[in-house]
Design an enzyme around this catalytic site. Sequence first.
Site, mmCIF file in Angstrom:
data_model
loop_
_atom_site.group_PDB
_atom_site.id
_atom_site.type_symbol
_atom_site.label_atom_id
_atom_site.label_comp_id
_atom_site.label_asym_id
_atom_site.label_seq_id
_atom_site.Cartn_x
_atom_site.Cartn_y
_atom_site.Cartn_z
ATOM 1 N N GLU B 49 4.245 87.334 23.198
ATOM 2 C CA GLU B 49 4.385 86.893 24.575
ATOM 3 C C GLU B 49 5.868 86.723 24.830
ATOM 4 O O GLU B 49 6.534 85.946 24.159
ATOM 5 C CB GLU B 49 3.653 85.557 24.724
ATOM 6 C CG GLU B 49 3.052 85.362 26.083
ATOM 7 C CD GLU B 49 2.202 84.118 26.123
ATOM 8 O OE1 GLU B 49 0.998 84.219 25.827
ATOM 9 O OE2 GLU B 49 2.744 83.050 26.428
ATOM 10 N N ASP B 60 7.356 74.442 32.729
ATOM 11 C CA ASP B 60 7.909 74.368 31.379
ATOM 12 C C ASP B 60 8.618 73.056 31.106
ATOM 13 O O ASP B 60 9.265 72.490 31.976
ATOM 14 C CB ASP B 60 8.881 75.531 31.153
ATOM 15 C CG ASP B 60 8.142 76.836 30.946
ATOM 16 O OD1 ASP B 60 7.376 76.917 29.966
ATOM 17 O OD2 ASP B 60 8.303 77.758 31.769
#
Lengths: 407, 269
Positions: B49, B60
């Site tokens: 990924e 995030d």
Amino acid sequence: MSTENQQTPDWGAFPDARGHFGPYGGRFVSETLMEPLLELEAAYRKYLGDADFLAELDRDLAQYVGRPSPLYLAERLSRELGGARIYLKREDLNHTGAHKVNNTIGQALLAKRMGKTRIIAETGAGQHGVATATVAARLGLECVIYMGAEDIQRQSPNVYRMRLLGAEVVPVSSGSRTLKDALNEAMRDWVTHVDDTFYIIGTVAGPHPYPAMVRDFQAVIGREARAQYLEATGQLPDALVACVGGGSNAIGLFHPFLDDAGVAMYGAEAAGEGIDSGHHSAPLCAGRPGVLHGNRTYLMEDADGQITETHSVSAGLDYPGVGPEHAWLKDTGRVQYVPVTDREALEGFHRLTRTEGIIPALESSHAIAQVMKLAPTLGPDQGIIVNLSGRGDKDINTVARMEGIEL
Amino acid sequence: MSRIAARFEALAAQGRKALIPYVTAGDPDPDNTVPLMHAMVQAGADIIELGVPFSDPMADGPVIQQACERALKHHVSLRRVLEMVRAFRRDDPDTPVVLMGYLNPVEAMGYETLAAEAAAAGVDGLLTVDLPPEESEDLAACLQGHGVDPIFLLAPTSNEARMDAICRAASGFVYYVSLKGVTGAATLDVDGVARRVEGIRRHTGLPVGVGFGIRDAATAARVSRVADAVVVGSALVQQVAAHVDDPAAGRAAVAALLGEMRQAMDSTD
């Protein structure tokens, strides 16, 4: 450039069921926040039609905020500019000194009804942070405010006010350390504490239902102004003017007039050092559509889709996006969005202060600067309502510094 | 058959689970990424990924935020990430690569252009964190038209109706976010995750990956008992961050941690 639609849209029908204003708005968030947003939307729809809720809101707006705010005919300013009669909608006289509290009262009452015990918010200039900390103190709710480290520097009196009110002010040092980064951090907090936390967004941006909900809480400005102007003059104004950062004070004034085809509307965006300089915060004048903070709207971004740093003398307008309804109002041509530079805003600040004895916030000074351009083009039988969205006491250090004066 | 489907099929035949490392492309500099991808495959990665840097990574935590900032200092754009995948593909035609990022860089490039160029570069899937299925129809159609799988997140807050809609929109695999929070958040509750994964399986036959909060080999092993794939991000990016001045040492540290995870996941006890 704006394109005029053939058919006038039914403004009251927006947003649609999924939160879209034409191609703008929507709900662009990570999956974890989808269900909480749907719950919030359900609660907002339920309570905006609930007589008890509305009665409590009205009572708070009257007795705590001090509404209705006056519509004041600025006679000396009108005379000096030599054109239209200028009326100021005095949101600066609200408790906490700006329009922001109209929305925080509404959302905090909603939070209480939803059983949330913790309030979070982002703030740029600190006005929304103060308005949030204020209602949290009154309702006895825990309160955390995210604020860019850069903004903490330039708005230190507001930081102290929030702390006095019992809020925790968390400096945000990521990215450009301003409002957009504070919003990112508040979203991160919300996704982590979603069970007990209510996120009070301060402007008409963010994922649906925020743009519609904040508009509905701020529309009290335009409803009052419309009734007050009609009562004073027996007619409708020729033009409305408001500053646009995220755009909550502007949409609050504009929305109740959208169906009045004869009322022209101007949104003053922060052109900073000038649109051509690249140092500005004017996505509607000089940006393009994209997706940020949960909605599709006009943004300041580079060719790769990275959000660019913005500049404005006014921390409250220093934001790379704008509410999605404004994006739609721009494209349909219903509202004209115009650039106002730092220098012009500063002239507006001084002009209003000296002619009327009212010190406007630097944000609102952008609207005054636009009025200074517009009023002379109209006749004395015409009228303008300008939203004086906040008071300028918080900005005197900034203004002094810009003029080389040490306080 | 797509590279992702083929990989999951081969793993199932061996009775193994997929290990999916995440790193941010261009961190700490653009030259590091392709060698890092190869190093991760050697250490036991089954699918890679690759994070597309974004200026406002709302979902995030600080570790990946800072990785984005490091990459953006080098102006690592989505187009540049595609070049990295193309370079990786020259030496590795088999390992699936999924891009993970935010919608705005994709909007800036244009859905159809991105889908075509991603497929040509050898990208197998795209996970757009801030694109729930309700808003994804146009992008998903472009991606699937070019054989790229749109990957969707499922969350602890997703109810049955949402799980059903998401599973129907997804292809490749689905990704269960194991906790309420941002990437790199505190530890996760494996028993709770197990119950949720069972619930997801009632809605889809696609492989189920689990990520967010998996920091060490022991947790990776426990999660691999209940899911089809284990996604590890922040713990690896931390290793990159600890060696910004010596990317080769960073690659070795990432490979070492991945190797431990691989071993723990494959051990039979």
